[in-house]
Design an enzyme around this catalytic site. Sequence first.
Site, PDB file in Angstrom:
ATOM      1  N   SER A 151     -16.125   4.974  28.522  1.00 41.02           N
ATOM      2  CA  SER A 151     -17.156   4.054  28.057  1.00 41.02           C
ATOM      3  C   SER A 151     -18.297   3.966  29.074  1.00 41.02           C
ATOM      4  O   SER A 151     -18.935   4.978  29.368  1.00 41.02           O
ATOM      5  CB  SER A 151     -16.531   2.685  27.767  1.00 41.02           C
ATOM      6  OG  SER A 151     -17.419   1.856  27.059  1.00 41.02           O
ATOM      7  N   ASP A 250     -16.028   4.618  16.351  1.00 47.57           N
ATOM      8  CA  ASP A 250     -16.696   4.105  17.549  1.00 47.57           C
ATOM      9  C   ASP A 250     -18.199   4.249  17.374  1.00 47.57           C
ATOM     10  O   ASP A 250     -18.683   5.336  17.038  1.00 47.57           O
ATOM     11  CB  ASP A 250     -16.224   4.909  18.764  1.00 47.57           C
ATOM     12  CG  ASP A 250     -16.819   4.427  20.084  1.00 47.57           C
ATOM     13  OD1 ASP A 250     -17.641   3.504  20.087  1.00 47.57           O
ATOM     14  OD2 ASP A 250     -16.452   4.999  21.120  1.00 47.57           O
ATOM     15  N   HIS A 280     -12.903   2.551  19.780  1.00 49.88           N
ATOM     16  CA  HIS A 280     -13.383   2.521  21.163  1.00 49.88           C
ATOM     17  C   HIS A 280     -12.410   1.694  22.016  1.00 49.88           C
ATOM     18  O   HIS A 280     -11.919   0.659  21.598  1.00 49.88           O
ATOM     19  CB  HIS A 280     -14.773   1.872  21.209  1.00 49.88           C
ATOM     20  CG  HIS A 280     -15.395   1.903  22.561  1.00 49.88           C
ATOM     21  ND1 HIS A 280     -16.169   2.954  22.991  1.00 49.88           N
ATOM     22  CD2 HIS A 280     -15.347   1.020  23.589  1.00 49.88           C
ATOM     23  CE1 HIS A 280     -16.575   2.717  24.218  1.00 49.88           C
ATOM     24  NE2 HIS A 280     -16.097   1.552  24.609  1.00 49.88           N
TER      25      HIS A 280
END
Length: 313
Positions: A151, A250, A280
């Site tokens: 991320s 995501d 995610h």
Amino acid sequence: MAINKFMRLALKVLSYPDIDIRKTYPLERSIRYLRLPALLPKDRWQDHTIVSEGRKILTRIYTPEDNTGKNTLLFFHGGGWVTESIDTYNKVCDALARAARSRVISVEYRLAPEHPFPQGLDDCYAAARELFVRPKSFGFDLGRVTVIGDSAGGNLAAAVSLRARDEGEFYIPRQILIYPATYYDHSESSPFASVMENGSEYLLTSKRICEYIDLYKRDDEDLKNPYFAPLLAKDFSDQPDTLIITAEFDPLRDEGEAYGRKLRAAGSRVTIYRMRDALHGFMGLGTGYIHVRRAHALINTFLNGGERDESGR
């Protein structure tokens, strides 16, 4: 496991809290620390401090019992550059170390908004420089070093690789980017379909990403900086061999895959794998989940010289 209609309903409900992270991030941090996993046995980790330009940067080194010594992974955690830490990522890094049979060095970089861009990146870059320029300072044979992040940490890993090439202090041979943020716009004007398709009903919303971006940047000029949004780089050449793992549901999916295609077009060896039925942040679920085990298998294949295609199989 596929996302059925009951799971979709639950995700939709959970994705609409009327909370602005720009106002509540201190509370969010406190809640995450209340949920810290039990401390790992001391023989599985040790803390090591790097000093860079008078600044102390804490790292945590995870060493599995069956460490082969072939690889060291320099890990940058996620959390939107704002909420997570090496403590909250204990479980993720320990599981990765054991699955990859490799040391994992996790970096405690400074968080926004108290320390906006590029301060967190500066810490990650300093840790990478220490590993590549002064490896003996860690007191063990590093083997082959790979930078890795998920991320916001994937964003930082990509930015560190770009900056290492630009500054010429060291060369990074491999990077692993797990559902990375590579662009700056996650509003309705985003060029990526996944922002619209997955931006409201899959826990991480496009609204929340926009709030994280606002907390991370100093001003709008940062949005044009390729170290802030790596997909804006004018030159993608001389970048590491790269593994990119995205999640099907995501908002960041398409920009992560687009970054991989840019690197590939510029000559890098790139493997892009879209994790089916995944959300995610799935790396935080633990090894009881198939997506985590698949990601670990992909990472092992990549570290040991194999390749996978983009099919998600």
